[in-house]
Design an enzyme around this catalytic site. Structure first.
Site: not given
Length: 143
Positions: A46, A50, A104
């Site tokens: 994650e 990002n 997203r």
């Protein structure tokens, strides 16, 4: 015993699996449970995702990943030199995304926070640093 490693790689989608494999291999000597290993790998994924999606809107930059293990504690720091986050508190809110047009979910930081024991997000002079800590339960049978 303390152990440390640091790597830097291009912030491109092809390197997400590389980051997962590196962290998984590096923490293996701590004998994490399968659940702990999955949590840590997911949190790293994650954080790296990002950076790839948000940090460098007009160019391809780099991700720096530092992992420090000591005793049964793991600290992972993901750093970029991108645009940073204007409102970190808002970005940490579940379902918030700065790119709703790209489908997203806005759950990246929430996932990191729920899978790790501690999450810190801060802007640097240039870019962002995400620090995550997890303590391995040595009473659980490992991999």
């Amino acid at each position: 015993m303390k152990n440390c490693m640091e790597i830097k790689f291009k912030a491109i989608a092809e390197n997400e699996s590389f980051a997962r494999n590196v962290v998984g291999s590096f923490i293996l000597p701590l004998n994490p449970s399968l659940s702990e290993m999955e949590d840590i790998i997911t949190a790293v994924n994650e954080a790296v995702t990002n950076v790839i999606v948000h940090a460098y809107p007009d160019k391809t930059g780099y991700v720096s990943m530092k992992i420090v293990t000591q005793d049964n504690k793991i600290n992972i720091t993901i750093t970029d030199n991108g645009i940073g986050i204007k409102d970190i508190e808002r970005a940490l809110t579940p379902f918030y995304t700065s790119k709703p047009d790209q489908e997203r979910s806005g759950m990246g930081f929430t996932v990191m926070e729920s899978f790790m024991d501690k999450l810190e997000v801060k802007n640097n002079k240039e870019g962002l640093t995400v620090s995550m800590t997890k303590e391995i339960d040595n009473n659980v049978v490992g991999l």
